[in-house]
Design an enzyme around this catalytic site. Structure first.
Site, PDB file in Angstrom:
ATOM      1  N   MET A 307       0.814  -1.220   0.000  1.00 50.56           N
ATOM      2  CA  MET A 307       0.000   0.000   0.000  1.00 50.56           C
ATOM      3  C   MET A 307       0.848   1.272   0.000  1.00 50.56           C
ATOM      4  O   MET A 307       0.608   2.193  -0.774  1.00 50.56           O
ATOM      5  CB  MET A 307      -0.944   0.009   1.209  1.00 50.56           C
ATOM      6  CG  MET A 307      -2.036  -1.009   1.129  1.00 50.56           C
ATOM      7  SD  MET A 307      -2.948  -0.968  -0.425  1.00 50.56           S
ATOM      8  CE  MET A 307      -3.825   0.567  -0.299  1.00 50.56           C
ATOM      9  N   HIS A 433      -8.194   5.898   3.630  1.00 48.96           N
ATOM     10  CA  HIS A 433      -8.169   4.480   3.266  1.00 48.96           C
ATOM     11  C   HIS A 433      -8.119   4.355   1.741  1.00 48.96           C
ATOM     12  O   HIS A 433      -9.100   4.601   1.053  1.00 48.96           O
ATOM     13  CB  HIS A 433      -9.420   3.791   3.846  1.00 48.96           C
ATOM     14  CG  HIS A 433      -9.449   2.319   3.608  1.00 48.96           C
ATOM     15  ND1 HIS A 433     -10.570   1.649   3.195  1.00 48.96           N
ATOM     16  CD2 HIS A 433      -8.470   1.386   3.705  1.00 48.96           C
ATOM     17  CE1 HIS A 433     -10.289   0.374   3.056  1.00 48.96           C
ATOM     18  NE2 HIS A 433      -9.030   0.189   3.355  1.00 48.96           N
TER      19      HIS A 433
END
Ligand code: NAD
Length: 683
Positions: A307, A433
């Site tokens: 990520m 997110h």
């Protein structure tokens, strides 16, 4: 709306409808009057239509399309645009378009109706109507082929692709390219050569070869091979182009009008237009209107796993300087190298200029020590999904950075309240997110705690937009928004397996519904362990969801995690992502069925689709009830951008509304009685 001025025999019509010079009916009216006046005024040798040195117009106001409810209105709208632009083309005095910026749709259609076109360097041209599920309605299907040939035109019209100024010049879409400041002078020079009006509708040079046109149409069929039947725009575009070339320009315009009306009458186009507005609306927050976002000059990303790497990549694409840090030096090196390789690949493919690539890579600095992140205005943490690890990292950031540095967590399951505990300034914690891969996925959920101050939220929102993402504000509750609906959907797929549905049949049903891939193939990509982990959090918070099927649990226990281990629900050959049936999975399913005493039954595609989709709809209704999302359209945008819900269906709730919400609620209660309370929407 149009600024009219004449000097040295040239009339300049400058679109003046800030901020975007959107083309509306009143602007078209003004244009007609201005062209008429310039045609009559003595001493005017030619006309320039322009917007400014760096912008022309954002094209037609899409709001006009949203307001269309009947076919006649659609035909009329198209006719008004066509006639206004025809009026430009019919001008007895030569008209030059002097354009810049992003020339999309009707802005380009207007420029194409002019007799000549000059553009600023950096101008980009596209006909994106097809992405909304409609065909251009202002002459684009007729003038574009006449200017650049059928092959290139059909490609632009069917793909919505963007081309740059140099390509536009090479194709003949524009006659000259110059610096933005010289646009007007260049257009004047062109007019000084006393050119005849050159009417695009009458050009034949690029389209007179019938065999070449046919070859272009044949090629177009290839482009249309995968288009779903619900989406009729590509076919209508092709019909209009073909008619225009084989019958006449006027016949082509007529086809364009009726095609536009037929497209507008489809739910697919209405839903895509709905999403066009939904994605723009997400960053409008009721209590934030007057709150200015902080200016973020530099960002730090902590944790360069999958990520963090994607997030850092997205940041440099957006031109933001970023310092990246990882406690594991090898992981840091791998992350930086992955970004470098991906950028080099795009340069190699000719998709990115070497200079820009160097510029992007110059923004990325790996840090060996924490003090190197001290001047970051925003720190995004993407370390292991572990409360203790995250708390330690957040503590380190607080100790290193300024008091007003915003700390964003990319956690998928941990409550931000838990992370805020022990912070010196918990108010500066927010959730950002991202979705995997973060440099490509357009959605960012901005997680707001009850205690999050407006200024922090405004900054996170503005920053996500600066990263060219669509931010959706979500309340801090387990699963946030997308996972809250998506995990139950994936779980339902395993329930269906347990009951007797076949692996490929489940995936095929959802692809048929419009998802890019089925739930089981997708979970193999993401990793079954991620499902187990995330579901652990969700089913504790929402016992109504019920347990995860033993099929998934046993696959994970056996180490069959998906593509990363060579086998998950499907089996994979080394170095190949093609899914094959897995004997292990078949055996696990049979074992589980035997142990729970279930006799497998035939489950048809209809039931698979109904259960999987309604499971998401049911959860979406709970999510709205709990105030997790601000508005239904936010939820719809998030489901399309974050989980691949088909855009032509408008999103999970829009789909339910189109089916009829009362009917859907009744269906959900029926399913609750048959399959379990997880389907119930009673509160
Ligand atoms: P990952 O395991 O691939 O990467 C985590 C990285 O953090 C590792 O490189 C590790 O060395 C580093 N790290 C761990 N502790 C550290 C510390 N104390 N200081 C500095 N670096 C440290 O994990 P990931 O999949 O990239 O996930 C990261 C976060 O993003 C998690 O919170 C996860 O829940 C969330 N997330 C993941 C996904 C996904 O699809 N993988 C999607 C959205 C959000």
């Amino acid at each position: 709306m149009i600024d009219y001025s004449v000097s040295d025999g040239v009339c300049v019509l400058r679109l003046d409808s800030p901020p975007l010079n959107m083309i509306t009916f009143p602007l078209l009216d003004d244009l007609r009057h201005a062209i008429g006046r310039a045609g009559e005024e003595t001493g005017v040798r030619g006309i320039i239509i322009t917007g400014g040195c760096d912008h022309f117009s954002a094209g037609a106001d899409v709001g006009l399309f949203r307001d269309i409810t009947r076919a006649e209105e659609a035909v009329k709208t198209s006719r008004v645009f066509q006639e206004a632009f025809q009026n430009v083309e019919d001008s007895a005095r030569p008209v030059v378009a002097a354009v810049a910026g992003r020339m999309m749709g009707s802005a380009l259609e207007l420029a194409m109706a002019c007799h000549y076109r000059v553009c600023a360097r950096g101008t980009r041209f596209s006909m994106p109507e097809v992405t909304l599920g409609i065909n251009p309605g202002a002459g684009g299907t007729q003038r574009l082929p006449r200017l650049i040939g059928a092959g290139a035109a059909v490609k632009m019209l069917l793909t919505g692709e963007t081309i740059g100024a140099d390509q536009a010049l090479a194709l003949g879409l524009v006659d000259a390219v110059c610096d933005g400041e010289e646009l007007l002078a260049r257009a004047r020079t062109l007019l000084e050569s006393d050119p005849e009006p050159r009417r695009t509708g009458r050009l034949t040079e690029k389209v007179h070869d019938a065999a070449a046109n046919d070859a272009a149409f044949e090629k177009a069929e290839e482009l249309m091979a995968g288009v779903r039947p619900e989406i009729i725009a590509p076919r209508k575009i092709l019909d209009a182009v073909r008619t225009g070339l084989e019958a006449s320009f006027q016949a082509g315009l007529a086809k364009e009008r009726t095609g536009f009306a037929e497209c507008m009458d489809t739910l697919a186009a209405q839903n895509r237009i709905y999403l066009f507005f939904a994605t723009r609306e997400t960053s409008r927050i009721h209590d934030l209107a007057d709150v200015p976002p902080a200016d973020i000059a530099k960002v730090a990303v902590i944790g360069m796993g999958s990520m963090g790497t994607g997030i850092a990549h997205a940041l440099i694409i957006a031109g933001v300087p970023v310092v990246v840090l990882d406690e594991n030096v090898a992981a840091l090196g791998r992350g930086v190298q992955r970004i470098r390789t991906s950028i080099e690949k795009r340069v190699g493919q000719g998709k990115l200029a070497r200079e820009r690539a160097e510029g992007m890579l110059g923004l990325l600095s790996p840090a060996a020590e924490w003090r190197q992140i001290a001047d970051a205005g925003l720190v995004i943490e993407a370390v292991f999904e572990d409360v203790a690890v995250k708390r330690t990292v957040i503590g380190r950031v607080e100790a290193t950075c300024a008091a007003d540095t915003i700390i964003a967590s990319n956690t998928s399951t941990i409550s931000l309240d838990a992370l805020a505990e022990g912070m010196q300034r918990p108010e500066r914690l927010v959730g950002m997110h991202f979705f995997n891969p973060a440099h490509r996925m357009p959605l960012v959920e901005i997680i707001r705690r009850d205690a999050t101050p407006a200024a922090v939220l405004a900054t996170a929102l503005a920053f996500a937009r600066r990263m060219r993402k669509t931010p959706v504000v979500v309340r801090n509750r387990e699963g946030f928004l997308v996972n809250r609906m998506f995990i139950p959907y994936l779980k339902e797929a395993f329930r269906l397996l347990e009951e007797g549905a076949q692996v490929p049949a489940i995936d095929a049903a959802m692809v048929e519904f419009g998802f890019p891939m089925g739930p089981l193939a997708l979970i193999d990509m993401a990793g079954l362990d991620v499902l187990v982990l995330t579901d652990g959090v969700l089913s504790r918070a929402f016992p109504r969801h019920g347990p995860l099927s033993q099929v998934a649990v046993r696959l994970v226990d056996g180490g069959y995690l998906g593509q990363k281990t060579g086998s998950g629900v499907y089996r994979y050959e080394k170095g190949d992502r093609t899914p094959h049936p897995s004997d292990v999975t078949a055996q696990i399913i049979a074992d589980v069925q035997r142990e729970i005493g279930r006799t497998p039954r035939e489950i048809d595609a209809g039931e698979v689709t109904r259960r999987l989709v309604l499971r998401m709809v049911g959860e979406a209704l709970h999510v709205m009830e709990e105030g997790i999302a601000q508005r239904e359209s936010d939820l719809d945008a998030a489901t399309v951008l974050g989980m691949g819900f088909p855009d032509f269906r408008g999103g999970v709730l829009k789909y339910a509304r189109d089916l009829g919400l009362e009917r859907v609620r009744a269906d959900l209660e029926k399913l609750a009685a048959q399959c379990g309370e997880r389907f119930s929407v009673r509160v």
